[in-house]
Design an enzyme around this catalytic site. Structure first.
Site, PDB file in Angstrom:
ATOM      1  CB  CYS A 132      -0.951  -0.053   1.230  1.00 61.28           C
ATOM      2  SG  CYS A 132      -1.924   1.372   1.304  1.00 61.28           S
ATOM      3  CB  CYS A 135      -0.479   2.487   4.264  1.00 59.28           C
ATOM      4  SG  CYS A 135      -2.283   2.413   3.950  1.00 59.28           S
TER       5      CYS A 135
END
Length: 186
Positions: A132, A135
Site C-alpha cells: 500500500c 500507507c
C-alpha cells in the site's frame, strides 16, 4: 532464537539466501529490540504462515514486553484493513473516493499499548509487505518526523522483506520435498 533456528533449518535449499538473511536481519543494529521484534511479529502475522508466526512469537516473547507483541499483532490486523481500503482509493485514482470518510475504526493506531512511534513503524513494515503506497508514505512520514532515522526505517523494511520471503519459502519446502507429477509418471 531457538524457534527461528528450527524454521531456518526447515527452509529448502532453493531458499538458502532467505535462511541466511533470516538470521542476519534480526541481529542487533539500529533498531531497538522492541522495534526489531515488533516488526518481525507484525510482518509474520501479515504473511499468514502459522508456523513462522508461532516461531517468531516464541522468540519475541523471550525478548520484549507483552505490550510490544500485542501492538505488533494489532498493527497487522489494522493494516490488513487499512491497506486494502487505502490501496483501493489510491489505485482507482478518483478524487471522489478520496473525499469520502473512511468510517473505519482505528483506535489502536491512536492508543497503542506500548510506543506510538513503534506502532507506526510496525504499520509501515506491514504496509510495505501489503504493497500500500499511500500507507507506506504516510507511516514513513510519521516515524521519520517522530525521530526514527532512515537507517531504522530501512532495517524495518529489510526485516519485513525477509520475514515475508521466509513465509513463502516455508510453503516451497512442502513442494520441494514432494516429487513432481511428471517425475512420478516417468
Amino acid at each position: 532464537m531457538a524457534a527461528l533456528d528450527a524454521i531456518r533449518e526447515a527452509l529448502p535449499e532453493p531458499a538458502r539466501d532467505i535462511k541466511l538473511n533470516l538470521q542476519a536481519v534480526l541481529q542487533p543494529g539500529p533498531l531497538t529490540p522492541a522495534q526489531r521484534w515488533g516488526v518481525a511479529v507484525a510482518t509474520a502475522a501479515a504473511a499468514r504462515n502459522e508456523r513462522l508466526l508461532a516461531a517468531i512469537l516464541a522468540d519475541a516473547r523471550a525478548e520484549v514486553e507483552p505490550a510490544v507483541v500485542e501492538d505488533a499483532l494489532a498493527a497487522a490486523a489494522v493494516m490488513a484493513m487499512n491497506n486494502v481500503y487505502y490501496r483501493f482509493r489510491h489505485m482507482v485514482g478518483k478524487p471522489s473516493y478520496s473525499e469520502k470518510p473512511a468510517r473505519l475504526r482505528m483506535n489502536r493506531l491512536v492508543k497503542p499499548a506500548a510506543s506510538k512511534l513503534d506502532f507506526e513503524l510496525f504499520a509501515l513494515a506491514v504496509s510495505a509487505v501489503n504493497g500500500c503506497e499511500t500507507c507506506v508514505r504516510s507511516h514513513e512520514q510519521v516515524v521519520v518526523g517522530g525521530g526514527v532515522s532512515e537507517d531504522q526505517v530501512h532495517d524495518a523494511v529489510r526485516i519485513a522483506a525477509v520475514v515475508h520471503a521466509a513465509a513463502v519459502a516455508l510453503e516451497l519446502a512442502g513442494h520441494a520435498a514432494a516429487p513432481s507429477a511428471a517425475a512420478a509418471a516417468g
